[in-house]
Motif scaffolding. Structure first.
Motif, PDB file in Angstrom:
ATOM      1  N   LEU A 168      -3.452   6.145   5.270  1.00  0.00           N
ATOM      2  CA  LEU A 168      -3.876   5.476   4.044  1.00  0.00           C
ATOM      3  C   LEU A 168      -5.388   5.470   3.908  1.00  0.00           C
ATOM      4  CD1 LEU A 168      -1.336   2.522   4.064  1.00  0.00           C
ATOM      5  CD2 LEU A 168      -1.522   4.274   2.273  1.00  0.00           C
ATOM      6  N   GLN A 202       0.872  -1.168   0.000  1.00  0.00           N
ATOM      7  CA  GLN A 202       0.000   0.000   0.000  1.00  0.00           C
ATOM      8  C   GLN A 202       0.910   1.220   0.000  1.00  0.00           C
ATOM      9  OE1 GLN A 202      -3.940  -0.165   2.284  1.00  0.00           O
ATOM     10  NE2 GLN A 202      -2.575  -1.371   3.590  1.00  0.00           N
ATOM     11  N   ALA A 251       1.080   5.647  -0.869  1.00  0.00           N
ATOM     12  CA  ALA A 251       0.386   6.896  -1.198  1.00  0.00           C
ATOM     13  C   ALA A 251       1.388   8.038  -1.147  1.00  0.00           C
ATOM     14  CB  ALA A 251      -0.761   7.152  -0.228  1.00  0.00           C
ATOM     15  N   CYS A 297      -6.316   8.665   2.417  1.00  0.00           N
ATOM     16  CA  CYS A 297      -6.018   8.667   0.983  1.00  0.00           C
ATOM     17  C   CYS A 297      -7.044   7.853   0.193  1.00  0.00           C
ATOM     18  CB  CYS A 297      -4.617   8.117   0.736  1.00  0.00           C
ATOM     19  SG  CYS A 297      -3.296   9.154   1.424  1.00  0.00           S
ATOM     20  N   ARG A 298      -7.564   6.829   0.808  1.00  0.00           N
ATOM     21  CA  ARG A 298      -8.530   5.965   0.118  1.00  0.00           C
ATOM     22  C   ARG A 298      -9.922   6.591   0.068  1.00  0.00           C
ATOM     23  NH1 ARG A 298      -9.204  -0.561   1.107  1.00  0.00           N
ATOM     24  NH2 ARG A 298     -10.766  -0.909  -0.502  1.00  0.00           N
ATOM     25  N   ALA A 331      -2.156   7.115  -5.150  1.00  0.00           N
ATOM     26  CA  ALA A 331      -2.175   6.026  -4.177  1.00  0.00           C
ATOM     27  C   ALA A 331      -2.634   4.745  -4.851  1.00  0.00           C
ATOM     28  CB  ALA A 331      -3.103   6.365  -3.012  1.00  0.00           C
ATOM     29  N   LEU A 386      -2.781  13.786  -5.149  1.00  0.00           N
ATOM     30  CA  LEU A 386      -2.666  12.485  -4.511  1.00  0.00           C
ATOM     31  C   LEU A 386      -2.471  11.404  -5.560  1.00  0.00           C
ATOM     32  CD1 LEU A 386      -3.092  10.332  -2.193  1.00  0.00           C
ATOM     33  CD2 LEU A 386      -5.533  10.481  -2.747  1.00  0.00           C
TER      34      LEU A 386
END
Length: 199
Positions: free
Chosen positions: A187, A85, A87, A190-191, A100, A98
């Motif tokens: 994260l 994962q 980012a 970011c998601r 990611a 961004l």
């Protein structure tokens, strides 16, 4: 009234640093450590005021130029592909982008996001990161043994504001669990954060 030597140095010297130049991340980290170590109420109050002013200065600088990188990796063994994962958030003159993705294969990730993040949302995440106790922790570079058997895992959080940078990384044990929790929250932001298309 007894002040710690570190606390007294920051109380006396840090206002001069703020007036003379932008706050460096290392200076802010040292101030946070001095604040945690201070036992005198007056010293804590003054260090807290200075830390607040330094935080505001860092966030203003972060709007102009900053970068936040998060990476986690899990590998069950030599024969398995790593679950990654990663980012990257970059701010330049108030515009935040961004990139990611997550999954064992970057060419076909489990999820992937790219776009423009609202600046206020990005600064709110940096504000939480800069206040997090992990930032002021001691993060020596971990020792990696490429021949060690068994599953592997790693986590890295890197923050750069202006010309100053701080990197935290861990491979196992309590340091890993502590940093992995922080990376997981970053994260998740970011998601889930709303994005606009990159022009």
């Amino acid at each position: 009234m007894t002040w710690s030597r570190a606390g007294l140095c920051f109380v006396l010297l840090f206002p001069l640093c703020v007036a003379a130049q932008p706050v460096a991340l290392d200076d802010y980290v040292r101030m946070r450590r001095a604040l945690e170590a201070a036992r005198d109420d007056a010293a804590r109050a003054e260090l807290g005021r200075q830390a607040g002013a330094a935080l505001d200065t860092l966030l203003a600088a972060a709007r102009r130029s900053s970068r936040l990188v998060i990476l986690t990796e899990r590998r069950g063994g030599y024969e398995t592909a790593p679950a990654l994962q990663t980012a990257r958030l970059v701010a330049r003159e108030g515009r935040v982008t961004l990139q990611a993705l997550a999954g064992p294969r970057p060419q076909s990730p489990d999820w992937e996001r790219a776009g423009v993040v609202e600046t206020g949302a990005y600064l709110a995440v940096l504000d939480r990161l800069l206040r997090d106790p992990a930032l002021a922790g001691d993060w020596p570079a971990p020792r990696f043994d490429p021949n060690a058997p068994g599953p592997r895992r790693a986590v890295v959080v890197q923050l750069a504001i202006g010309d100053s940078e701080r990197e935290m990384q861990a491979l196992d044990g309590p340091p890993y669990e502590r940093l992995a929790a922080l990376a997981g929250a970053l994260l998740e932001f970011c998601r889930s954060v709303p994005l606009r298309p990159v022009p």
